[in-house]
Design a protein around this motif. Sequence first.
Motif, PDB file in Angstrom:
ATOM      1  N   ALA A  61       0.878  -1.164   0.000  1.00 50.59           N
ATOM      2  CA  ALA A  61       0.000   0.000   0.000  1.00 50.59           C
ATOM      3  C   ALA A  61       0.920   1.220   0.000  1.00 50.59           C
ATOM      4  O   ALA A  61       1.665   1.434   0.948  1.00 50.59           O
ATOM      5  CB  ALA A  61      -0.910  -0.006   1.224  1.00 50.59           C
ATOM      6  N   ASP A  62       0.929   1.981  -1.086  1.00 50.59           N
ATOM      7  CA  ASP A  62       1.827   3.118  -1.234  1.00 50.59           C
ATOM      8  C   ASP A  62       1.019   4.406  -1.266  1.00 50.59           C
ATOM      9  O   ASP A  62       0.395   4.729  -2.273  1.00 50.59           O
ATOM     10  CB  ASP A  62       2.663   2.960  -2.513  1.00 50.59           C
ATOM     11  CG  ASP A  62       3.678   4.068  -2.674  1.00 50.59           C
ATOM     12  OD1 ASP A  62       4.376   4.387  -1.694  1.00 50.59           O
ATOM     13  OD2 ASP A  62       3.778   4.614  -3.790  1.00 50.59           O
ATOM     14  N   GLY A  63       1.005   5.117  -0.155  1.00 50.94           N
ATOM     15  CA  GLY A  63       0.248   6.363  -0.034  1.00 50.94           C
ATOM     16  C   GLY A  63      -1.054   6.152   0.707  1.00 50.94           C
ATOM     17  O   GLY A  63      -1.623   5.057   0.713  1.00 50.94           O
ATOM     18  N   ALA A  64      -1.508   7.209   1.329  1.00 47.43           N
ATOM     19  CA  ALA A  64      -2.725   7.144   2.143  1.00 47.43           C
ATOM     20  C   ALA A  64      -3.935   6.678   1.337  1.00 47.43           C
ATOM     21  O   ALA A  64      -4.725   5.857   1.814  1.00 47.43           O
ATOM     22  CB  ALA A  64      -3.001   8.495   2.792  1.00 47.43           C
ATOM     23  N   VAL A  65      -4.082   7.167   0.104  1.00 44.40           N
ATOM     24  CA  VAL A  65      -5.240   6.775  -0.692  1.00 44.40           C
ATOM     25  C   VAL A  65      -5.196   5.311  -1.084  1.00 44.40           C
ATOM     26  O   VAL A  65      -6.216   4.737  -1.447  1.00 44.40           O
ATOM     27  CB  VAL A  65      -5.416   7.663  -1.946  1.00 44.40           C
ATOM     28  CG1 VAL A  65      -5.629   9.113  -1.556  1.00 44.40           C
ATOM     29  CG2 VAL A  65      -4.260   7.513  -2.898  1.00 44.40           C
ATOM     30  N   ALA A  66      -4.020   4.685  -0.997  1.00 45.18           N
ATOM     31  CA  ALA A  66      -3.880   3.252  -1.292  1.00 45.18           C
ATOM     32  C   ALA A  66      -4.011   2.406  -0.029  1.00 45.18           C
ATOM     33  O   ALA A  66      -3.875   1.193  -0.089  1.00 45.18           O
ATOM     34  CB  ALA A  66      -2.529   2.982  -1.961  1.00 45.18           C
ATOM     35  N   GLY A  67      -4.244   3.054   1.115  1.00 45.49           N
ATOM     36  CA  GLY A  67      -4.429   2.327   2.360  1.00 45.49           C
ATOM     37  C   GLY A  67      -3.181   2.223   3.221  1.00 45.49           C
ATOM     38  O   GLY A  67      -3.195   1.518   4.230  1.00 45.49           O
ATOM     39  N   GLN A  68      -2.098   2.916   2.833  1.00 44.96           N
ATOM     40  CA  GLN A  68      -0.889   2.871   3.653  1.00 44.96           C
ATOM     41  C   GLN A  68      -1.169   3.542   4.991  1.00 44.96           C
ATOM     42  O   GLN A  68      -1.680   4.648   5.045  1.00 44.96           O
ATOM     43  CB  GLN A  68       0.277   3.578   2.949  1.00 44.96           C
ATOM     44  CG  GLN A  68       1.587   3.453   3.684  1.00 44.96           C
ATOM     45  CD  GLN A  68       2.760   4.079   2.919  1.00 44.96           C
ATOM     46  OE1 GLN A  68       2.585   4.694   1.873  1.00 44.96           O
ATOM     47  NE2 GLN A  68       3.955   3.910   3.465  1.00 44.96           N
ATOM     48  N   GLN A  69      -0.850   2.847   6.077  1.00 49.49           N
ATOM     49  CA  GLN A  69      -1.085   3.370   7.421  1.00 49.49           C
ATOM     50  C   GLN A  69       0.204   3.704   8.148  1.00 49.49           C
ATOM     51  O   GLN A  69       0.227   4.612   8.971  1.00 49.49           O
ATOM     52  CB  GLN A  69      -1.910   2.378   8.238  1.00 49.49           C
ATOM     53  CG  GLN A  69      -3.301   2.179   7.675  1.00 49.49           C
ATOM     54  CD  GLN A  69      -4.078   1.112   8.412  1.00 49.49           C
ATOM     55  OE1 GLN A  69      -3.522   0.239   9.074  1.00 49.49           O
ATOM     56  NE2 GLN A  69      -5.391   1.174   8.299  1.00 49.49           N
ATOM     57  N   VAL A  70       1.268   2.979   7.881  1.00 53.33           N
ATOM     58  CA  VAL A  70       2.584   3.273   8.440  1.00 53.33           C
ATOM     59  C   VAL A  70       3.431   3.771   7.280  1.00 53.33           C
ATOM     60  O   VAL A  70       3.650   3.043   6.309  1.00 53.33           O
ATOM     61  CB  VAL A  70       3.225   2.032   9.099  1.00 53.33           C
ATOM     62  CG1 VAL A  70       4.624   2.358   9.598  1.00 53.33           C
ATOM     63  CG2 VAL A  70       2.352   1.532  10.244  1.00 53.33           C
ATOM     64  N   PHE A  71       3.920   4.996   7.381  1.00 56.07           N
ATOM     65  CA  PHE A  71       4.611   5.619   6.258  1.00 56.07           C
ATOM     66  C   PHE A  71       6.108   5.328   6.299  1.00 56.07           C
ATOM     67  O   PHE A  71       6.951   6.205   6.439  1.00 56.07           O
ATOM     68  CB  PHE A  71       4.254   7.100   6.182  1.00 56.07           C
ATOM     69  CG  PHE A  71       2.821   7.255   5.759  1.00 56.07           C
ATOM     70  CD1 PHE A  71       2.487   7.265   4.424  1.00 56.07           C
ATOM     71  CD2 PHE A  71       1.812   7.290   6.709  1.00 56.07           C
ATOM     72  CE1 PHE A  71       1.159   7.335   4.015  1.00 56.07           C
ATOM     73  CE2 PHE A  71       0.478   7.376   6.316  1.00 56.07           C
ATOM     74  CZ  PHE A  71       0.160   7.395   4.971  1.00 56.07           C
TER      75      PHE A  71
END
Length: 149
Positions: free
Chosen positions: A90-100
């Motif tokens: 998941a790359d990016g917030a809109v892709a569901g990434q929660q831990v950056f």
Amino acid sequence: MMHADDCVFCQIIRGRLPASYAYADEEVVAFMDLRPLTPGHLLVVPREHASGLMDLDEAGGLHVWLVAHRLARALRHTKLRCEGVNLLVADGAVAGQQVFHAHLHVIPRFEADGVRIGTEAPDGERAALDSAAAAVRAGLRRLAVVESD
């Protein structure tokens, strides 16, 4: 090695937070996801902080993938239920990434595990698919120019 003080994965890598490690080498670590979708759900994480794929160099990304591939194969030689595997980024917030901090999920799957990933999508129109492919090719050309500067 670059770390971010407020990054939970950097804190795990530095030993400031606990983790259940399954693998570690000089470049990456793999530990159990704290909120596993299924038993054996792993995260493969580069030791050096990279917020997402844009910050992760290709050699580092390749090593993350190679380790994830090895772990996915290893899962099939455990007592954990594993009839299939999802590899998920998941790359990016809109892709569901929660831990950056860039990472790759290795999720063992089995019949009726209750996990649902994604949605059913209709077939794409050929013209739209061709247009998207052309856009990606153009992006690769622009990336090559940026990386050569």
